[in-house]
Design a protein around this motif. Structure first.
Motif, mmCIF file in Angstrom:
data_model
loop_
_atom_site.group_PDB
_atom_site.id
_atom_site.type_symbol
_atom_site.label_atom_id
_atom_site.label_comp_id
_atom_site.label_asym_id
_atom_site.label_seq_id
_atom_site.Cartn_x
_atom_site.Cartn_y
_atom_site.Cartn_z
ATOM 1 N N TYR A 90 46.796 41.180 39.753
ATOM 2 C CA TYR A 90 46.559 39.766 39.090
ATOM 3 C C TYR A 90 46.596 39.991 37.647
ATOM 4 O O TYR A 90 46.113 41.224 37.105
ATOM 5 N N CYS A 91 47.301 39.202 37.038
ATOM 6 C CA CYS A 91 47.615 39.118 35.333
ATOM 7 C C CYS A 91 46.156 38.326 35.045
ATOM 8 O O CYS A 91 45.784 37.205 35.638
ATOM 9 N N THR A 92 45.754 38.765 33.673
ATOM 10 C CA THR A 92 44.762 37.929 33.427
ATOM 11 C C THR A 92 44.896 37.953 31.660
ATOM 12 O O THR A 92 45.129 39.120 31.212
ATOM 13 N N ALA A 93 44.354 37.003 31.186
ATOM 14 C CA ALA A 93 44.289 36.666 29.784
ATOM 15 C C ALA A 93 42.942 36.494 29.044
ATOM 16 O O ALA A 93 42.247 35.563 29.837
ATOM 17 N N LEU A 94 42.573 37.064 27.961
ATOM 18 C CA LEU A 94 41.362 36.470 27.288
ATOM 19 C C LEU A 94 41.650 36.014 26.265
ATOM 20 O O LEU A 94 42.245 36.827 25.048
ATOM 21 N N PHE A 95 41.564 34.752 26.012
ATOM 22 C CA PHE A 95 41.910 34.048 24.719
ATOM 23 C C PHE A 95 40.805 33.066 24.310
ATOM 24 O O PHE A 95 40.377 32.122 25.247
ATOM 25 N N GLN A 96 40.362 32.953 23.152
ATOM 26 C CA GLN A 96 39.274 32.191 22.529
ATOM 27 C C GLN A 96 38.049 32.162 23.739
ATOM 28 O O GLN A 96 37.525 31.227 23.850
ATOM 29 N N PHE A 97 37.652 33.393 23.905
ATOM 30 C CA PHE A 97 36.519 33.586 24.647
ATOM 31 C C PHE A 97 36.677 33.105 26.232
ATOM 32 O O PHE A 97 35.628 32.983 26.807
ATOM 33 N N SER A 98 37.742 32.873 26.529
ATOM 34 C CA SER A 98 38.043 32.354 27.910
ATOM 35 C C SER A 98 38.756 33.090 28.808
ATOM 36 O O SER A 98 39.904 33.377 28.175
ATOM 37 N N ARG A 99 38.734 33.512 29.816
ATOM 38 C CA ARG A 99 39.487 34.237 30.675
ATOM 39 C C ARG A 99 40.140 33.454 32.057
ATOM 40 O O ARG A 99 39.664 32.598 32.372
ATOM 41 N N SER A 100 41.610 33.544 31.742
ATOM 42 C CA SER A 100 42.337 32.828 33.021
ATOM 43 C C SER A 100 42.942 33.917 33.813
ATOM 44 O O SER A 100 43.093 35.282 33.484
ATOM 45 N N TRP A 101 43.531 33.499 34.984
ATOM 46 C CA TRP A 101 44.017 34.326 36.105
ATOM 47 C C TRP A 101 45.213 33.898 36.505
ATOM 48 O O TRP A 101 45.107 32.603 36.701
ATOM 49 N N GLY A 102 46.087 34.737 36.734
ATOM 50 C CA GLY A 102 47.357 34.429 37.585
ATOM 51 C C GLY A 102 47.001 34.172 38.975
ATOM 52 O O GLY A 102 45.925 34.550 39.438
ATOM 53 N N GLN A 103 48.072 33.899 39.898
ATOM 54 C CA GLN A 103 47.797 33.830 41.344
ATOM 55 C C GLN A 103 47.572 35.018 42.277
ATOM 56 O O GLN A 103 47.345 34.955 43.364
ATOM 57 N N GLY A 104 48.340 35.842 41.446
ATOM 58 C CA GLY A 104 48.274 37.178 42.281
ATOM 59 C C GLY A 104 49.650 37.561 42.817
ATOM 60 O O GLY A 104 50.510 36.661 43.212
ATOM 61 N N ILE A 105 49.954 38.992 43.058
ATOM 62 C CA ILE A 105 51.084 39.385 43.655
ATOM 63 C C ILE A 105 50.802 40.485 44.495
ATOM 64 O O ILE A 105 50.173 41.425 43.954
ATOM 65 N N GLN A 106 51.564 40.531 45.593
ATOM 66 C CA GLN A 106 51.313 41.914 46.455
ATOM 67 C C GLN A 106 52.202 42.872 46.098
ATOM 68 O O GLN A 106 53.353 42.845 45.756
ATOM 69 N N VAL A 107 51.632 44.218 45.970
ATOM 70 C CA VAL A 107 52.287 45.403 45.798
ATOM 71 C C VAL A 107 51.718 46.124 46.953
ATOM 72 O O VAL A 107 50.515 46.287 47.406
ATOM 73 N N THR A 108 52.957 46.792 47.957
ATOM 74 C CA THR A 108 52.777 47.450 48.871
ATOM 75 C C THR A 108 53.063 49.026 48.945
ATOM 76 O O THR A 108 54.578 48.854 48.454
ATOM 77 N N VAL A 109 52.389 49.941 48.814
ATOM 78 C CA VAL A 109 53.100 51.314 48.827
ATOM 79 C C VAL A 109 52.985 51.916 50.283
ATOM 80 O O VAL A 109 51.861 52.106 50.803
#
Length: 115
Positions: free
Chosen positions: A94-113
């Motif tokens: 998941y990608c995340t951003a912290l901007f002006q004290f608010s955190r947002s998240w992406g929808q996520g992406i699968q990584v399989t090893v």
């Protein structure tokens, strides 16, 4: 409204590499702290990497020396270069951003090893 869109996941063999990308919109990207987390089935979401607005970075020991986070402010994009991948790196990232004290998240992406 902040929007984060991840790409670049997939299936890779152990020892291989992948680069994740996350394009952000709806915020002043250069002022945001950006990061990556991951969550494997049955596990809690865990911290993977962070890059601040001043480009300082932070990693947990589990990925230090193998993963590199970077940002391109001109493209509103943060990257996660993952090398020497291990089966235990398998997770939704998941990608995340912290901007002006608010955190947002992406929808996520699968990584399989695979081993």
């Amino acid at each position: 409204q902040v929007r984060l869109v991840e790409s670049g996941g997939g299936l890779v063999q152990a020892g291989g590499s992948l680069r994740l990308s996350c394009v952000a919109s709806g915020m002043r990207f250069s002022a945001a702290a950006m990061g990556w987390y991951r969550q494997a089935p049955g596990n809690q979401r865990e911290f993977v990497a962070q890059i601040s607005s001043d480009r300082s970075t932070n990693y947990p020991d589990s990925v230090k020396g193998r993963f590199t986070i970077s940002r391109d402010n001109a493209k509103n994009t943060v990257y996660l270069q993952m090398n020497s991948l291990k089966p235990e790196d398998t997770a939704v990232y998941y990608c995340t951003a912290l901007f002006q004290f608010s955190r947002s998240w992406g929808q996520g992406i699968q990584v399989t090893v695979s081993s």
